[in-house]
Design a protein around this motif. Structure first.
Motif, PDB file in Angstrom:
ATOM      1  N   SER A 263       9.473  13.663  -6.306  1.00  0.00           N
ATOM      2  CA  SER A 263       9.737  12.434  -7.047  1.00  0.00           C
ATOM      3  C   SER A 263       9.911  11.265  -6.098  1.00  0.00           C
ATOM      4  O   SER A 263      10.150  11.435  -4.901  1.00  0.00           O
ATOM      5  N   ILE A 264       9.792  10.076  -6.684  1.00  0.00           N
ATOM      6  CA  ILE A 264      10.234   8.843  -6.046  1.00  0.00           C
ATOM      7  C   ILE A 264      11.481   8.388  -6.789  1.00  0.00           C
ATOM      8  O   ILE A 264      11.452   8.208  -8.012  1.00  0.00           O
ATOM      9  N   VAL A 265      12.578   8.234  -6.063  1.00  0.00           N
ATOM     10  CA  VAL A 265      13.789   7.707  -6.676  1.00  0.00           C
ATOM     11  C   VAL A 265      13.811   6.199  -6.456  1.00  0.00           C
ATOM     12  O   VAL A 265      13.422   5.703  -5.392  1.00  0.00           O
ATOM     13  N   VAL A 266      14.235   5.479  -7.489  1.00  0.00           N
ATOM     14  CA  VAL A 266      14.269   4.016  -7.445  1.00  0.00           C
ATOM     15  C   VAL A 266      15.719   3.560  -7.593  1.00  0.00           C
ATOM     16  O   VAL A 266      16.431   4.009  -8.495  1.00  0.00           O
ATOM     17  N   TYR A 267      16.139   2.668  -6.699  1.00  0.00           N
ATOM     18  CA  TYR A 267      17.489   2.105  -6.753  1.00  0.00           C
ATOM     19  C   TYR A 267      17.420   0.593  -6.938  1.00  0.00           C
ATOM     20  O   TYR A 267      16.579  -0.075  -6.324  1.00  0.00           O
ATOM     21  N   LYS A 268      18.331   0.084  -7.730  1.00  0.00           N
ATOM     22  CA  LYS A 268      18.560  -1.355  -7.766  1.00  0.00           C
ATOM     23  C   LYS A 268      19.538  -1.685  -6.648  1.00  0.00           C
ATOM     24  O   LYS A 268      20.546  -1.000  -6.463  1.00  0.00           O
ATOM     25  N   VAL A 269      19.229  -2.728  -5.896  1.00  0.00           N
ATOM     26  CA  VAL A 269      20.051  -3.136  -4.759  1.00  0.00           C
ATOM     27  C   VAL A 269      20.904  -4.332  -5.170  1.00  0.00           C
ATOM     28  O   VAL A 269      20.393  -5.290  -5.768  1.00  0.00           O
ATOM     29  N   SER A 270      22.175  -4.282  -4.860  1.00  0.00           N
ATOM     30  CA  SER A 270      23.049  -5.413  -5.177  1.00  0.00           C
ATOM     31  C   SER A 270      22.599  -6.654  -4.408  1.00  0.00           C
ATOM     32  O   SER A 270      21.876  -6.561  -3.410  1.00  0.00           O
ATOM     33  N   GLU A 271      23.037  -7.806  -4.865  1.00  0.00           N
ATOM     34  CA  GLU A 271      22.563  -9.065  -4.288  1.00  0.00           C
ATOM     35  C   GLU A 271      22.847  -9.162  -2.794  1.00  0.00           C
ATOM     36  O   GLU A 271      22.029  -9.675  -2.024  1.00  0.00           O
ATOM     37  N   ASN A 272      23.987  -8.635  -2.363  1.00  0.00           N
ATOM     38  CA  ASN A 272      24.315  -8.686  -0.935  1.00  0.00           C
ATOM     39  C   ASN A 272      23.760  -7.490  -0.161  1.00  0.00           C
ATOM     40  O   ASN A 272      23.948  -7.389   1.054  1.00  0.00           O
ATOM     41  N   GLY A 273      23.093  -6.580  -0.880  1.00  0.00           N
ATOM     42  CA  GLY A 273      22.467  -5.427  -0.241  1.00  0.00           C
ATOM     43  C   GLY A 273      23.385  -4.249   0.002  1.00  0.00           C
ATOM     44  O   GLY A 273      22.937  -3.199   0.470  1.00  0.00           O
ATOM     45  N   GLU A 274      24.661  -4.373  -0.332  1.00  0.00           N
ATOM     46  CA  GLU A 274      25.645  -3.378   0.085  1.00  0.00           C
ATOM     47  C   GLU A 274      25.797  -2.193  -0.860  1.00  0.00           C
ATOM     48  O   GLU A 274      26.452  -1.213  -0.515  1.00  0.00           O
ATOM     49  N   GLU A 275      25.195  -2.255  -2.047  1.00  0.00           N
ATOM     50  CA  GLU A 275      25.396  -1.173  -3.017  1.00  0.00           C
ATOM     51  C   GLU A 275      24.094  -0.838  -3.727  1.00  0.00           C
ATOM     52  O   GLU A 275      23.338  -1.726  -4.126  1.00  0.00           O
TER      53      GLU A 275
END
Length: 343
Positions: A263-275
């Motif tokens: 699979s390819i897992v997809v993450y949403k990145v927080s605006e500051n990139g930290e989460e």
């Protein structure tokens, strides 16, 4: 409009070397498989701004790197730089210092090569790692990634020691170790990618299938841990290993491939990139997705499934990051590296 996609891979079964496919953006199809160079097991490749192609290379029982000129979709060998032992597993280019970096997994070494005027290479320096880890695959160092930080240091990921090593590099290609970050024990540091803000990095652990979100302090040349998140669903209990990790250019979505879960897992990145927040697992419709990459405009994502000899093409929604498969079962033998070079 078409875009050229290059592929590296093993040559253990049916592949003869490096290949290309054309991405037709209007029909959303990959087509015209072409052999661009014969080379034993060119499992990773990169093209520089002067149209030289550098790949993992070998000559008989000697392993190292291969340099090619690249024109009209054909690669012509310039030279090999090889030594006793297995070939490299990663190749990166430093346009500022005119260098090429290589990761030697089997010997646990970082290699630096000087680019000569015609694009050929010569060895400039070597750094050998020491140590081990708790996993059965960590009996010795295994350097798996060598490329640049946003501030032009060299970062090397070592699967065998769980270490992430930062080096200063001289204009002549000489290495000086600055610091080492230790990932979680048994993680198996494989690849790393940086947020556009230059202050956050995402480290993929091959052996424990996690992303470690790291703060990067340029002044101190140090990493520190912010978050650990799995690349696998909670209810998955099978065998799987991490492979590639890539971030969209806008820094909003992170993608990683799982070999085993396929699979390819997809993450949403927080605006500051930290989460990171998981938003999707997309089946790669093949076995062992060793690598993937974006098209130039990032409207598409191309996945090479190594063990099933196929490529899968996804359309990528830039607004929500999600992937939708538009083509699968495109023949590509033993693919392990995907690189878009544009029109």
């Amino acid at each position: 409009m078409t875009e050229k996609i290059l592929f590296g891979g093993y040559t253990k079964r049916v592949s003869e070397g490096m290949y290309s496919l054309d991405l037709n953006k209007e029909t959303k199809q990959l087509e015209n498989l072409t052999l661009i160079a014969k080379e034993p097991n060119p499992t990773y490749l990169v093209v520089d701004k002067s149209q030289h192609l550098y790949s993992v290379g070998a000559v008989e029982e000697l392993g190292g790197v291969a340099a090619f000129s690249f024109e009209n979709n054909q690669a012509t060998l310039l030279n090999h730089v090889v030594s006793t032992g297995a070939p490299l597993c990663y190749v990166g280019v430093d346009e500022v210092r005119n260098l090429v970096y290589g990761a030697n997994y089997h010997l646990g070494e970082v290699r630096v090569y000087k680019r000569l005027a015609n694009g050929s290479l010569e060895l400039a320096d070597t750094a050998k790692h020491t140590g081990s880890g708790p996993h059965k695959n960590q009996t010795s160092p295994h350097v798996h990634y060598t490329d640049l930080t946003p501030d032009n240091r060299l970062v090397a990921c070592d699967l065998g020691t769980d270490g992430v090593y930062l080096y200063d590099v001289s204009e002549e290609g000489k290495l000086s170790l600055v610091s080492t970050y230790q990932a979680n024990a048994g993680a198996g540091s494989r690849h790393i990618t940086f947020h556009p803000n230059g202050r956050i990095a995402y480290l993929f652990g091959e052996l424990n299938s996690t992303i470690e979100v790291l703060a990067y302090d340029k002044e101190k040349a140090e990493f520190s841990l912010l978050q650990v998140i799995s690349t696998l669903p909670e209810d998955f209990s099978g065998e799987s290993a991490g492979a590639a990790v890539r971030l969209s250019a806008d820094g909003k979505y992170l993608y990683a491939s799982n070999r085993g879960h396929n699979s390819i897992v997809v993450y949403k990145v927080s605006e500051n990139g930290e989460e990171l927040t998981t938003i999707q697992w997309a089946s790669t419709h093949g076995d062992f997705p060793r690598d993937f990459n974006f098209s130039q405009d990032e409207d598409f994502l191309i996945v090479a499934n190594q063990d099933s000899d196929n490529v899968t093409l996804f359309a990528r929604n830039k607004e929500n990051g999600e992937l939708v498969v538009v083509q699968k079962n495109v023949f590509l033998p033993e693919g392990t590296c995907v690189l878009s070079i544009g029109e």
